[in-house]
Design an enzyme around this catalytic site. Structure first.
Site, PDB file in Angstrom:
ATOM      1  CG  HIS A   1      31.145  38.199   0.297  1.00 53.32           C
ATOM      2  ND1 HIS A   1      30.470  38.183  -1.079  1.00 53.32           N
ATOM      3  CD2 HIS A   1      30.652  37.491   1.309  1.00 53.32           C
ATOM      4  CE1 HIS A   1      29.270  37.261  -0.481  1.00 53.32           C
ATOM      5  NE2 HIS A   1      29.691  36.941   0.888  1.00 53.32           N
TER       6      HIS A   1
ATOM      7  NE  ARG B   1      26.509  38.673   1.521  1.00 52.12           N
ATOM      8  CZ  ARG B   1      25.947  38.684   0.355  1.00 52.12           C
ATOM      9  NH1 ARG B   1      25.749  39.853  -0.144  1.00 52.12           N
ATOM     10  NH2 ARG B   1      26.036  37.432  -0.210  1.00 52.12           N
TER      11      ARG B   1
ATOM     12  CG  HIS C   1      23.502  34.663   7.719  1.00 50.57           C
ATOM     13  ND1 HIS C   1      23.221  33.459   6.864  1.00 50.57           N
ATOM     14  CD2 HIS C   1      24.213  35.437   7.030  1.00 50.57           C
ATOM     15  CE1 HIS C   1      24.103  33.690   5.851  1.00 50.57           C
ATOM     16  NE2 HIS C   1      25.109  35.018   5.964  1.00 50.57           N
TER      17      HIS C   1
ATOM     18  CG  ASN D   1      30.583  39.531  -4.171  1.00 49.13           C
ATOM     19  OD1 ASN D   1      29.995  38.739  -3.168  1.00 49.13           O
ATOM     20  ND2 ASN D   1      32.082  39.242  -4.714  1.00 49.13           N
TER      21      ASN D   1
HETATM   22  C1  HEM Z   1      28.607  30.042   5.720  1.00 47.85           C
HETATM   23  C2  HEM Z   1      28.324  30.523   4.388  1.00 47.85           C
HETATM   24  C3  HEM Z   1      27.511  31.731   4.027  1.00 47.85           C
HETATM   25  C4  HEM Z   1      26.464  31.794   3.185  1.00 47.85           C
HETATM   26  C5  HEM Z   1      26.176  30.615   2.161  1.00 47.85           C
HETATM   27  C6  HEM Z   1      26.071  33.241   3.092  1.00 47.85           C
HETATM   28  C7  HEM Z   1      25.126  33.717   1.857  1.00 47.85           C
HETATM   29  C8  HEM Z   1      24.454  34.948   2.063  1.00 47.85           C
HETATM   30  C9  HEM Z   1      23.485  35.317   1.171  1.00 47.85           C
HETATM   31  C10 HEM Z   1      22.953  34.338  -0.140  1.00 47.85           C
HETATM   32  C11 HEM Z   1      23.197  36.547   1.563  1.00 47.85           C
HETATM   33  C12 HEM Z   1      21.894  37.286   0.938  1.00 47.85           C
HETATM   34  C13 HEM Z   1      22.492  38.011  -0.105  1.00 47.85           C
HETATM   35  C14 HEM Z   1      21.419  38.773  -1.073  1.00 47.85           C
HETATM   36  O1  HEM Z   1      20.068  38.034  -0.927  1.00 47.85           O
HETATM   37  O2  HEM Z   1      21.544  40.048  -1.548  1.00 47.85           O
HETATM   38  C15 HEM Z   1      23.756  36.752   2.790  1.00 47.85           C
HETATM   39  C16 HEM Z   1      23.858  37.938   3.623  1.00 47.85           C
HETATM   40  C17 HEM Z   1      24.519  38.370   4.733  1.00 47.85           C
HETATM   41  N1  HEM Z   1      25.733  37.516   5.065  1.00 47.85           N
HETATM   42 FE1  HEM Z   1      25.978  35.724   4.397  1.00 47.85          FE
HETATM   43  N2  HEM Z   1      26.621  33.735   3.995  1.00 47.85           N
HETATM   44  C18 HEM Z   1      27.535  33.062   4.606  1.00 47.85           C
HETATM   45  C19 HEM Z   1      28.557  33.401   5.566  1.00 47.85           C
HETATM   46  C20 HEM Z   1      28.516  34.585   6.338  1.00 47.85           C
HETATM   47  C21 HEM Z   1      29.484  35.127   7.019  1.00 47.85           C
HETATM   48  C22 HEM Z   1      30.799  34.361   7.499  1.00 47.85           C
HETATM   49  C23 HEM Z   1      29.397  36.381   7.295  1.00 47.85           C
HETATM   50  C24 HEM Z   1      29.969  37.534   8.123  1.00 47.85           C
HETATM   51  C25 HEM Z   1      30.901  37.244   8.928  1.00 47.85           C
HETATM   52  C26 HEM Z   1      28.126  36.781   6.609  1.00 47.85           C
HETATM   53  C27 HEM Z   1      27.468  37.861   6.851  1.00 47.85           C
HETATM   54  C28 HEM Z   1      26.266  38.369   6.131  1.00 47.85           C
HETATM   55  C29 HEM Z   1      25.520  39.434   6.350  1.00 47.85           C
HETATM   56  C30 HEM Z   1      25.717  40.592   7.482  1.00 47.85           C
HETATM   57  C31 HEM Z   1      24.549  39.364   5.520  1.00 47.85           C
HETATM   58  C32 HEM Z   1      23.431  40.558   5.178  1.00 47.85           C
HETATM   59  C33 HEM Z   1      23.927  41.453   4.297  1.00 47.85           C
HETATM   60  C34 HEM Z   1      23.127  43.044   4.152  1.00 47.85           C
HETATM   61  O3  HEM Z   1      22.036  43.014   4.888  1.00 47.85           O
HETATM   62  O4  HEM Z   1      23.513  43.671   3.397  1.00 47.85           O
HETATM   63  N3  HEM Z   1      27.537  35.714   6.027  1.00 47.85           N
HETATM   64  N4  HEM Z   1      24.743  35.753   3.095  1.00 47.85           N
END
Ligand code: HEM
Ligand SMILES: *[C@@H]1O[C@H](CO)[C@@H](O)[C@H](O)[C@H]1NC(C)=O
Ligand SMILES: *[C@@H]1O[C@H](CO)[C@@H](O)[C@H](O)[C@H]1NC(C)=O
Ligand SMILES: *[C@@H]1O[C@H](CO)[C@@H](O)[C@H](O)[C@H]1NC(C)=O
Length: 322
Positions: free
Chosen positions: A64, A60, A190, A89
Site C-alpha cells: 500500500h 500489505r 492472499h 487502509n
Molecule cells: C490485486 C488487488 C488487491 C486487492 C483488491 C486487495 C484487497 C485486499 C483486501 C480488501 C484485504 C482485506 C483488508 C481487510 O479486510 O482489512 C487484503 C488483505 C491483504 N492483502 Fe491484498 N489486495 C490486493 C493485492 C495485494 C497485494 C499485491 C499484496 C502484497 C503483495 C496484498 C497483500 C495482502 C495481505 C498480506 C493481506 C492480509 C493482511 C493482514 O493479514 O493484515 N494484497 N487485500
C-alpha cells in the site's frame, strides 16, 4: 527536426517510465550504517516471534505504500486526510508500531541515515521470511528516501478495491509497471493473512437484488463463511486461505480461485478472463513457479516510484516529516 523531437520524446519517456530504479543498491548502507540492515531483521524477527500475524500485515503495508507515490513511506505519515484514512487502509492496515520500534533502534545506531521507506521494505521481507514462508525470500535494494506528502484521495484512486474487475486490476498494476502475470502472482499474497468480516459482508448477505449471496462463491464455502462472519459482524477477522487451519505460505490461493473459495471479487476475477486464468493455472500446478516469481515481483514492487539522491528526506520519526 521531426525525427529529433520524436527521439527526444522517446528519451524523455524512457526516463519517466524507468524511475530511478538502477540507483538503489543492496550495499547502500555499508559504510554509513553497517549494522543497520541486520538490526532491522533482528527487531522485526522479535515482533514476529511474539505475533506472527504481523508478517502478512507488514507485507500489505509495504504494497500500500508502494502503490501510492511510490515506496516512500508516505503511508506511515500521521497527517490529516493522509493515506491512513483511505478506504482500503482505515481500520485495516497494521504494523505501524513495528516500524516505529525498528526506526528508533536504527536511529540509535546511525542517526538520520536509514529512511523509513527502506525500513518498511526490509521489514516486509524479513517478516515474511520469519513467518516461515517455505523458500520465500527476496532481494531488497536500498537507498529510497522518504516522501513528505500523504493523501487519502491518491490512495483511494491508486489502490485496487476488493470489487475490482479483471480489467481494472490489469490497469491498476500496469499503471505501476506490472504485467498481467505479475499481477496474478502478487495477488497470490492472499494465501496468507486475514480479512475483516466487514470487507465480505456484502458478498455474503447483500450481494444483489436477485442473489443475497454472491453466486461465484462455492455454496459450502459461503455457508462456512456465514458461520464465521455473522450478518452485521464488522470486527471479526478470518483467514483468507481457509484450506489449512494454520496460516502458512503456499500456492493454495490459486486452487481457491478456481474453486470459488476466495474472499474478494477481485480474487475471483482472476479466472474470469482467459488472460488471467492461464496464469492462475500455471501458479496452481504441481511444478508451480509461484514462490520464485513472487520474490522477483516483490523486488520489483519495492522499487516502484522511489525517491533517490537528494529527493525527499530521511525522517527521524516515520510518522512525521522532518
Ligand atoms: C490485486 C488487488 C488487491 C486487492 C483488491 C486487495 C484487497 C485486499 C483486501 C480488501 C484485504 C482485506 C483488508 C481487510 O479486510 O482489512 C487484503 C488483505 C491483504 N492483502 Fe491484498 N489486495 C490486493 C493485492 C495485494 C497485494 C499485491 C499484496 C502484497 C503483495 C496484498 C497483500 C495482502 C495481505 C498480506 C493481506 C492480509 C493482511 C493482514 O493479514 O493484515 N494484497 N487485500
Ligand atoms: C556490504 O556488506 C555486506 C554485509 O556485511 C557484505 O557482504 C558485502 O560484501 C559488502 N559490500 C560492499 C560493496 O562493501
Ligand atoms: C534472504 O535474503 C537476504 C538478501 O539476499 C539474505 O541476506 C538473507 O540471509 C536471506 N534469508 C534467508 C533465511 O535465506
Ligand atoms: C444492501 O445494499 C443496498 C444497495 O447497495 C444498500 O442500499 C443497503 O443499505 C444494503 N443493506 C445492508 C443491510 O447493508
Amino acid at each position: 527536426m521531426k525525427t529529433f523531437s520524436l527521439l527526444a520524446t522517446c528519451i524523455l519517456f524512457a526516463a519517466v517510465a524507468a524511475p530511478a530504479r538502477a540507483q538503489l543498491s543492496v550495499t547502500f548502507y555499508n559504510s554509513t550504517c553497517p549494522s543497520g540492515v541486520s538490526k532491522v531483521g533482528e527487531v522485526v524477527r522479535s515482533w514476529i516471534t511474539s505475533d506472527r500475524t504481523l508478517a502478512p500485515s507488514l507485507l500489505r503495508l509495504h504494497f500500500h505504500d508502494c502503490f501510492v507515490r511510490g515506496c516512500d513511506a508516505s503511508v506511515l505519515l500521521d497527517v490529516a486526510n493522509g493515506e491512513k484514512s483511505a478506504f482500503g487502509n482505515a481500520n485495516s492496515l497494521r504494523g505501524f508500531e513495528v516500524i516505529d520500534d525498528v526506526k528508533a533502534k536504527v536511529e540509535a545506531l546511525c542517526p538520520g541515515v536509514m529512511s523509513c521507506a527502506d525500513i518498511l521494505s526490509l521489514a516486509a521481507r524479513d517478516a515474511m521470511v520469519e513467518f516461515g514462508a517455505a523458500g520465500l525470500n527476496w532481494t531488497v535494494p536500498l537507498g529510497r528516501r522518504d516522501g513528505v506528502v500523504s493523501s487519502a484521495a491518491e490512495a483511494n484512486s491508486n489502490l485496487p478495491p476488493p470489487f475490482a474487475t479483471f480489467q481494472q486490476l490489469v490497469t491498476s498494476f500496469s499503471n505501476k509497471g506490472f504485467t498481467t502475470r505479475e499481477m496474478v502472482v502478487l495477488s497470490g499474497s492472499h494465501t496468507v493473512g486475514a480479512t475483516r468480516c466487514s470487507t465480505i459482508q456484502g458478498r455474503l448477505y447483500n450481494f444483489s437484488s436477485t442473489a443475497p449471496t454472491d453466486p461465484a462463491l462455492d455454496a459450502n464455502f459461503a455457508a462456512s463463511l456465514k458461520t464465521q462472519c455473522q450478518f452485521g459482524d464488522t470486527t471479526t477477522k478470518i483467514l483468507m486461505d481457509q484450506s489449512t487451519p494454520v496460516d502458512i505460505w503456499n500456492k493454495n490461493y490459486y486452487a481457491n480461485v478456481i474453486n470459488g473459495k476466495v474472499m474478494f471479487q477481485s480474487d475471483d476475477a482472476l479466472k474470469r478472463v482467459a488472460a488471467g486464468k492461464t496464469f492462475v493455472q500455471i501458479m496452481r500446478a504441481a511444478n508451480s513457479p509461484f514462490t520464485p516469481e513472487f520474490a522477483a515481483a516483490m523486488t520489483k514492487l519495492s522499487q516502484v516510484g522511489v525517491l533517490t539522491g537528494t529527493s525527499g528526506q530521511i525522517r527521524t520519526n516515520c510518522r512525521a516529516v522532518v
